[in-house]
Design a protein around this motif. Sequence first.
Motif, PDB file in Angstrom:
ATOM      1  N   MET A   1       1.193  -1.066  -0.324  1.00 42.51           N
ATOM      2  CA  MET A   1      -0.010  -0.223   0.049  1.00 42.51           C
ATOM      3  C   MET A   1       0.893   1.403   0.099  1.00 42.51           C
ATOM      4  O   MET A   1       1.966   1.783   0.564  1.00 42.51           O
ATOM      5  N   TYR A   2       0.467   2.010  -0.929  1.00 43.15           N
ATOM      6  CA  TYR A   2       1.077   2.992  -0.909  1.00 43.15           C
ATOM      7  C   TYR A   2       1.336   4.455   0.320  1.00 43.15           C
ATOM      8  O   TYR A   2      -0.257   4.692   1.112  1.00 43.15           O
ATOM      9  N   VAL A   3       1.961   4.754   0.556  1.00 43.30           N
ATOM     10  CA  VAL A   3       1.823   5.752   1.745  1.00 43.30           C
ATOM     11  C   VAL A   3       1.995   6.844   1.431  1.00 43.30           C
ATOM     12  O   VAL A   3       1.297   7.922   1.693  1.00 43.30           O
ATOM     13  N   CYS A   4       3.008   7.946   0.302  1.00 40.59           N
ATOM     14  CA  CYS A   4       3.137   8.738  -0.546  1.00 40.59           C
ATOM     15  C   CYS A   4       3.879   8.463  -1.724  1.00 40.59           C
ATOM     16  O   CYS A   4       4.166   7.757  -2.640  1.00 40.59           O
ATOM     17  N   SER A   5       2.260   9.240  -1.729  1.00 47.15           N
ATOM     18  CA  SER A   5       1.530   8.507  -3.622  1.00 47.15           C
ATOM     19  C   SER A   5       2.964  10.052  -4.847  1.00 47.15           C
ATOM     20  O   SER A   5       2.961  10.017  -5.196  1.00 47.15           O
ATOM     21  N   CYS A   6       3.481  10.904  -3.970  1.00 45.27           N
ATOM     22  CA  CYS A   6       3.626  11.813  -4.563  1.00 45.27           C
ATOM     23  C   CYS A   6       5.402  10.813  -5.174  1.00 45.27           C
ATOM     24  O   CYS A   6       5.531  11.385  -6.231  1.00 45.27           O
ATOM     25  N   PHE A   7       5.469  10.494  -4.106  1.00 41.69           N
ATOM     26  CA  PHE A   7       6.685   9.923  -5.030  1.00 41.69           C
ATOM     27  C   PHE A   7       6.701   8.842  -4.968  1.00 41.69           C
ATOM     28  O   PHE A   7       8.289   7.366  -4.479  1.00 41.69           O
ATOM     29  N   GLY A  35       6.976  12.715   2.122  1.00 46.03           N
ATOM     30  CA  GLY A  35       5.955  13.649   3.342  1.00 46.03           C
ATOM     31  C   GLY A  35       6.657  15.565   2.871  1.00 46.03           C
ATOM     32  O   GLY A  35       6.437  16.548   3.629  1.00 46.03           O
ATOM     33  N   THR A  36       8.197  15.207   2.051  1.00 38.82           N
ATOM     34  CA  THR A  36       8.291  16.776   1.791  1.00 38.82           C
ATOM     35  C   THR A  36       7.372  17.297   0.403  1.00 38.82           C
ATOM     36  O   THR A  36       7.934  18.574   0.354  1.00 38.82           O
ATOM     37  N   ASP A  37       6.434  16.870   0.408  1.00 39.73           N
ATOM     38  CA  ASP A  37       5.971  17.640  -1.219  1.00 39.73           C
ATOM     39  C   ASP A  37       4.792  18.337  -0.780  1.00 39.73           C
ATOM     40  O   ASP A  37       4.569  18.954  -0.125  1.00 39.73           O
ATOM     41  N   CYS A  38       3.148  16.906  -0.961  1.00 35.02           N
ATOM     42  CA  CYS A  38       2.055  17.874  -0.584  1.00 35.02           C
ATOM     43  C   CYS A  38       1.824  17.559   0.792  1.00 35.02           C
ATOM     44  O   CYS A  38       1.332  18.293   1.388  1.00 35.02           O
ATOM     45  N   GLY A  39       2.721  16.789   1.678  1.00 36.47           N
ATOM     46  CA  GLY A  39       2.080  16.554   3.379  1.00 36.47           C
ATOM     47  C   GLY A  39       1.795  15.958   3.626  1.00 36.47           C
ATOM     48  O   GLY A  39       1.434  15.764   4.777  1.00 36.47           O
ATOM     49  N   SER A  40       1.034  14.941   2.456  1.00 39.15           N
ATOM     50  CA  SER A  40      -0.635  14.685   3.079  1.00 39.15           C
ATOM     51  C   SER A  40      -0.334  13.074   4.241  1.00 39.15           C
ATOM     52  O   SER A  40      -0.769  12.714   4.293  1.00 39.15           O
ATOM     53  N   CYS A  41       1.051  12.808   3.534  1.00 43.22           N
ATOM     54  CA  CYS A  41       1.074  11.332   3.987  1.00 43.22           C
ATOM     55  C   CYS A  41       1.869  11.669   5.320  1.00 43.22           C
ATOM     56  O   CYS A  41       2.490  10.590   6.134  1.00 43.22           O
ATOM     57  N   VAL A  42       2.128  12.652   6.188  1.00 47.74           N
ATOM     58  CA  VAL A  42       2.941  13.015   7.044  1.00 47.74           C
ATOM     59  C   VAL A  42       2.285  12.212   8.140  1.00 47.74           C
ATOM     60  O   VAL A  42       2.922  11.112   8.887  1.00 47.74           O
ATOM     61  N   ARG A  43       0.442  12.289   8.626  1.00 51.05           N
ATOM     62  CA  ARG A  43       0.342  11.396   9.340  1.00 51.05           C
ATOM     63  C   ARG A  43       0.118  10.661   9.522  1.00 51.05           C
ATOM     64  O   ARG A  43       0.400   9.186  10.593  1.00 51.05           O
ATOM     65  N   ARG A  44       0.438   9.393   8.093  1.00 44.64           N
ATOM     66  CA  ARG A  44       0.413   8.271   8.102  1.00 44.64           C
ATOM     67  C   ARG A  44       1.888   7.339   8.264  1.00 44.64           C
ATOM     68  O   ARG A  44       2.730   6.513   9.497  1.00 44.64           O
ATOM     69  N   ILE A  45       2.744   8.421   7.544  1.00 45.99           N
ATOM     70  CA  ILE A  45       3.740   8.042   8.624  1.00 45.99           C
ATOM     71  C   ILE A  45       4.580   8.198  10.207  1.00 45.99           C
ATOM     72  O   ILE A  45       4.380   7.095  10.698  1.00 45.99           O
ATOM     73  N   GLN A  46       3.667   8.882  10.399  1.00 49.01           N
ATOM     74  CA  GLN A  46       3.652   9.171  12.655  1.00 49.01           C
ATOM     75  C   GLN A  46       2.720   7.729  12.708  1.00 49.01           C
ATOM     76  O   GLN A  46       3.807   7.326  13.863  1.00 49.01           O
ATOM     77  N   ALA A  47       1.658   7.555  11.920  1.00 50.16           N
ATOM     78  CA  ALA A  47       0.893   6.386  12.893  1.00 50.16           C
ATOM     79  C   ALA A  47       1.745   4.921  12.893  1.00 50.16           C
ATOM     80  O   ALA A  47       1.894   3.908  13.420  1.00 50.16           O
ATOM     81  N   ILE A  48       2.609   5.020  11.547  1.00 52.10           N
ATOM     82  CA  ILE A  48       3.197   3.948  10.994  1.00 52.10           C
ATOM     83  C   ILE A  48       4.362   3.645  12.181  1.00 52.10           C
ATOM     84  O   ILE A  48       4.751   3.113  12.579  1.00 52.10           O
ATOM     85  N   LEU A  49       5.532   4.459  12.478  1.00 53.52           N
ATOM     86  CA  LEU A  49       6.294   4.713  12.951  1.00 53.52           C
ATOM     87  C   LEU A  49       5.695   4.752  14.897  1.00 53.52           C
ATOM     88  O   LEU A  49       6.436   4.039  15.140  1.00 53.52           O
TER      89      LEU A  49
END
Length: 76
Positions: A1-7, A35-49
Amino acid sequence: MYVCSCFGVTEAQVLQHADDGAFTPRQIASACKAGTDCGSCVRRIQAILGRGACKSAVTRLESVDSLEGAGLEEAA
């Protein structure tokens, strides 16, 4: 599953970077740009970590528990 669709960064890749020592969203961003482009995945990354899924964090906790069990914890 993609976390960051930008990259095109997947959850498995985030977990691998966490296993390799990236423990914050900023460190994940340094490793793979997530998390460095649109930033919409940052919360998902935080949840994963935050769910403690990375092996190295679990290993560190187990080693601390084994030291405490052996009576070798730090003196307070």
